[in-house]
Design a protein around this motif. Sequence first.
Motif, PDB file in Angstrom:
ATOM      1  N   SER A   1       0.870  -1.185   0.000  1.00 39.83           N
ATOM      2  CA  SER A   1       0.000   0.000   0.000  1.00 39.83           C
ATOM      3  C   SER A   1       0.901   1.227   0.000  1.00 39.83           C
ATOM      4  O   SER A   1       1.549   1.523   1.007  1.00 39.83           O
ATOM      5  N   TYR A   2       0.966   1.904  -1.136  1.00 40.53           N
ATOM      6  CA  TYR A   2       1.925   3.005  -1.242  1.00 40.53           C
ATOM      7  C   TYR A   2       1.523   3.976  -2.345  1.00 40.53           C
ATOM      8  O   TYR A   2       0.646   3.690  -3.165  1.00 40.53           O
ATOM      9  N   LEU A   3       2.179   5.123  -2.327  1.00 38.76           N
ATOM     10  CA  LEU A   3       2.022   6.160  -3.340  1.00 38.76           C
ATOM     11  C   LEU A   3       3.341   6.354  -4.061  1.00 38.76           C
ATOM     12  O   LEU A   3       4.404   6.279  -3.451  1.00 38.76           O
ATOM     13  N   LEU A   4       3.267   6.656  -5.345  1.00 39.42           N
ATOM     14  CA  LEU A   4       4.424   7.160  -6.101  1.00 39.42           C
ATOM     15  C   LEU A   4       4.064   8.548  -6.591  1.00 39.42           C
ATOM     16  O   LEU A   4       3.015   8.747  -7.217  1.00 39.42           O
ATOM     17  N   LEU A   5       4.947   9.515  -6.311  1.00 44.69           N
ATOM     18  CA  LEU A   5       4.651  10.924  -6.595  1.00 44.69           C
ATOM     19  C   LEU A   5       5.800  11.569  -7.350  1.00 44.69           C
ATOM     20  O   LEU A   5       6.968  11.202  -7.180  1.00 44.69           O
ATOM     21  N   ALA A   6       5.448  12.564  -8.154  1.00 44.67           N
ATOM     22  CA  ALA A   6       6.423  13.299  -8.962  1.00 44.67           C
ATOM     23  C   ALA A   6       6.409  14.772  -8.549  1.00 44.67           C
ATOM     24  O   ALA A   6       5.754  15.592  -9.203  1.00 44.67           O
ATOM     25  N   PRO A   7       7.098  15.139  -7.455  1.00 46.99           N
ATOM     26  CA  PRO A   7       7.083  16.542  -7.023  1.00 46.99           C
ATOM     27  C   PRO A   7       7.527  17.498  -8.129  1.00 46.99           C
ATOM     28  O   PRO A   7       6.971  18.586  -8.267  1.00 46.99           O
ATOM     29  N   GLN A   8       8.524  17.055  -8.928  1.00 47.85           N
ATOM     30  CA  GLN A   8       9.080  17.948  -9.950  1.00 47.85           C
ATOM     31  C   GLN A   8       8.134  18.133 -11.129  1.00 47.85           C
ATOM     32  O   GLN A   8       8.347  19.000 -11.967  1.00 47.85           O
ATOM     33  N   HIS A   9       7.099  17.315 -11.214  1.00 47.58           N
ATOM     34  CA  HIS A   9       6.122  17.411 -12.303  1.00 47.58           C
ATOM     35  C   HIS A   9       4.747  17.704 -11.712  1.00 47.58           C
ATOM     36  O   HIS A   9       3.837  16.880 -11.738  1.00 47.58           O
ATOM     37  N   GLY A  10       4.592  18.900 -11.142  1.00 45.03           N
ATOM     38  CA  GLY A  10       3.288  19.332 -10.657  1.00 45.03           C
ATOM     39  C   GLY A  10       2.797  18.601  -9.429  1.00 45.03           C
ATOM     40  O   GLY A  10       1.600  18.596  -9.155  1.00 45.03           O
ATOM     41  N   ALA A  11       3.731  17.961  -8.675  1.00 45.00           N
ATOM     42  CA  ALA A  11       3.350  17.179  -7.482  1.00 45.00           C
ATOM     43  C   ALA A  11       2.333  16.101  -7.836  1.00 45.00           C
ATOM     44  O   ALA A  11       1.484  15.736  -7.023  1.00 45.00           O
ATOM     45  N   ARG A  12       2.440  15.581  -9.045  1.00 42.04           N
ATOM     46  CA  ARG A  12       1.466  14.600  -9.533  1.00 42.04           C
ATOM     47  C   ARG A  12       1.551  13.314  -8.716  1.00 42.04           C
ATOM     48  O   ARG A  12       2.629  12.745  -8.541  1.00 42.04           O
ATOM     49  N   LEU A  13       0.395  12.861  -8.255  1.00 37.05           N
ATOM     50  CA  LEU A  13       0.281  11.499  -7.761  1.00 37.05           C
ATOM     51  C   LEU A  13       0.199  10.601  -8.987  1.00 37.05           C
ATOM     52  O   LEU A  13      -0.736  10.722  -9.783  1.00 37.05           O
ATOM     53  N   VAL A  14       1.191   9.734  -9.149  1.00 37.54           N
ATOM     54  CA  VAL A  14       1.294   8.907 -10.344  1.00 37.54           C
ATOM     55  C   VAL A  14       0.668   7.538 -10.118  1.00 37.54           C
ATOM     56  O   VAL A  14      -0.099   7.046 -10.944  1.00 37.54           O
ATOM     57  N   ARG A  15       1.006   6.911  -8.991  1.00 41.42           N
ATOM     58  CA  ARG A  15       0.427   5.607  -8.665  1.00 41.42           C
ATOM     59  C   ARG A  15      -0.093   5.632  -7.233  1.00 41.42           C
ATOM     60  O   ARG A  15       0.552   6.192  -6.345  1.00 41.42           O
ATOM     61  N   TRP A  16      -1.243   5.006  -7.036  1.00 38.53           N
ATOM     62  CA  TRP A  16      -1.770   4.732  -5.700  1.00 38.53           C
ATOM     63  C   TRP A  16      -2.088   3.243  -5.673  1.00 38.53           C
ATOM     64  O   TRP A  16      -3.043   2.792  -6.312  1.00 38.53           O
ATOM     65  N   VAL A  17      -1.240   2.511  -4.965  1.00 36.45           N
ATOM     66  CA  VAL A  17      -1.411   1.067  -4.830  1.00 36.45           C
ATOM     67  C   VAL A  17      -2.008   0.798  -3.454  1.00 36.45           C
ATOM     68  O   VAL A  17      -1.435   1.204  -2.435  1.00 36.45           O
ATOM     69  N   HIS A  18      -3.163   0.151  -3.431  1.00 36.63           N
ATOM     70  CA  HIS A  18      -3.851  -0.161  -2.175  1.00 36.63           C
ATOM     71  C   HIS A  18      -3.998  -1.672  -2.072  1.00 36.63           C
ATOM     72  O   HIS A  18      -4.691  -2.286  -2.887  1.00 36.63           O
ATOM     73  N   ARG A  19      -3.304  -2.250  -1.092  1.00 35.97           N
ATOM     74  CA  ARG A  19      -3.332  -3.708  -0.889  1.00 35.97           C
ATOM     75  C   ARG A  19      -3.051  -4.454  -2.182  1.00 35.97           C
ATOM     76  O   ARG A  19      -3.731  -5.413  -2.541  1.00 35.97           O
ATOM     77  N   GLY A  20      -2.035  -3.962  -2.899  1.00 33.01           N
ATOM     78  CA  GLY A  20      -1.566  -4.641  -4.095  1.00 33.01           C
ATOM     79  C   GLY A  20      -2.269  -4.273  -5.383  1.00 33.01           C
ATOM     80  O   GLY A  20      -1.873  -4.746  -6.452  1.00 33.01           O
ATOM     81  N   HIS A  21      -3.302  -3.428  -5.309  1.00 31.46           N
ATOM     82  CA  HIS A  21      -4.056  -3.053  -6.508  1.00 31.46           C
ATOM     83  C   HIS A  21      -3.776  -1.608  -6.894  1.00 31.46           C
ATOM     84  O   HIS A  21      -3.837  -0.719  -6.050  1.00 31.46           O
ATOM     85  N   ASP A  22      -3.519  -1.374  -8.176  1.00 34.88           N
ATOM     86  CA  ASP A  22      -3.392  -0.006  -8.684  1.00 34.88           C
ATOM     87  C   ASP A  22      -4.784   0.593  -8.801  1.00 34.88           C
ATOM     88  O   ASP A  22      -5.619   0.098  -9.577  1.00 34.88           O
TER      89      ASP A  22
END
Length: 300
Positions: free
Chosen positions: A22-43
């Motif tokens: 369960s995690y987030l991948l974020l791109a602060p340098q590109h508009g603070a975009r939330l790129v991936r939100w994985v919840h219990r193994g699911h995108d």
Amino acid sequence: MHHPPTEDFQGQPLVRIGQADSYLLLAPQHGARLVRWVHRGHDLLYWPDAADWSRPAKIRGGNPLLFPFIGRHFVDGTPGQWRDASGTVHTLAQHGFARDLPFEVSAVDTRTAITMTLRDSEATRAGYPFAFVFDVIYALLPDGLEVTLRTANPGPQRLPCYPGHHFYFALPHAQRAAASLALPATARLRQLPDGSPAGAESGESTYQLDDPRLQDTFHVFRASPAAELAMPGRRMRFELDLPGSAPWHAVTTWSESEASDFYCVEPWVGLPDAIHHGQGLRWLEPGQSESAVCRLRVAA
């Protein structure tokens, strides 16, 4: 500024917040975009396999942040312009500039939360001549995610704003008819070519996502704001009526085409062109700040 550890994703160094499955991948340098939100193994969010990172603001996916104004604004029928109280016309792109600009990581706990910050600069003052501090705070919850959009006015003049989200939820297009959106009492509107919102009808309590009435449509809350997105395998509850939050004015529903494998449900503080018609327009006095908070709770 904090320099949290990054991991490679599509050749980009993204910040990872969370645990193993369960995690987030974020791109602060590109508009603070939330790129991936994985919840219990699911995108939970859509992101294209062949994303063009040379133009990240144009990528259909994740959660672009819309600030200072969401949507399209018009002056005398010309999009991308707004007129201030003195009559001066300013140029500002659709959905504002936040999604195009680098944010700094101003606070981070790599297990649970991150704060990313955008401040006014020459790049912003041309089309939006105000001092501001705009923070987005992503905080993982055991059953979801809390997101705070916090706007502060450090300047000497009143600050107009109405920010919002643009969540691209992963949903294979063949499943649209099997997915639904439940809403409290709403008025259903669209934007006319001159920018004004029009055609208010009473909204339904539930829509199937293949309903054409949802395309590019604003659902203005008439009661306590909320929404629930039900998709095969999971439900997503939008908690929008949180203590201390600025009022959420509407959610907007949109997808690019009937064949897109994503569906957007977007909480917005105001309606497009609110700088001219006032519906959802927020004014921050000098020294004031306010936060628009939403919680997304996920259930199987």
